[in-house]
Design a protein around this motif. Structure first.
Motif: not given
Length: 194
Positions: A118-119, A123-124
């Motif tokens: 979301v923020h 790493k995602h």
């Protein structure tokens, strides 16, 4: 209700009996089955007569001529394109169409990144890419009717997920005002050339 069921049972038993006679000729099997059917069967056979007129029409209008027809096919799966290229070239050979060139243009690769969190967590980060493969078939010296038949045939057999783009280069008659050279109309001045 009982009569049709009895007829179905007789047909099934005849089919089983005909399988046992595999060495027989095809028309013998048909005559054997027909001879065992009851006379009051509900089978209806008729001969179809060709009473309709021919769908071929003859016109005095000349057919259009194409110097080159380019068929560009694109898809995300190159194996499907290989198969479709083989199909289209085989169809062209069967119709007697001259294939001038078959080539693979470079593929397009579109990449985009997606942040799954979301923020701010890097790493995602996930990256996706879409590859588009191309095949180009160039046909030369076609008539309009042959082009229509070939394109309709290959478009009806277009696999799912495949897009086609057709470019036609038509041959036109030279206009009358260009047929005669312009220098024949101009008076020549022999004195100025000396």
């Amino acid at each position: 209700m009982a009569a049709p069921m009895a007829l179905c049972r007789q047909l099934l038993s005849l089919a089983r009996a005909s399988r046992a006679l595999d060495a027989c000729v095809g028309h013998y099997k048909f005559n054997a089955i027909r001879s065992r059917l009851p006379l009051s069967s509900s089978l209806h056979t008729t001969a179809v007569l060709a009473s309709t007129t021919s769908p071929i029409t003859v016109t005095e209008e000349p057919d259009t001529l194409f110097q080159k027809v380019s068929v560009l096919v694109k898809c995300s799966d190159h194996a499907v394109l290989d198969s479709y290229e083989f199909f289209a070239t085989m169809a062209a050979k069967e119709l007697g169409i001259t294939i001038s060139k078959v080539f693979k243009p470079p593929r397009d690769t579109e990449r985009f990144s997606l942040l799954k969190s979301v923020h701010i967590f890097r790493k995602h980060l996930v990256q996706y890419e879409i590859r588009t493969h191309y095949r180009c078939i160039e046909l030369s010296h076609l008539t309009g009717s042959t082009t229509r038949v070939f394109l309709e045939y290959i478009q009806r057999n277009l696999p799912e997920g495949v897009a086609m783009e057709v470019t036609k280069i038509a041959m036109e008659k030279i206009p009358d005002h260009i047929l005669e050279p312009m220098w024949k109309d101009q008076p020549t001045d022999d004195k100025s050339s000396q």
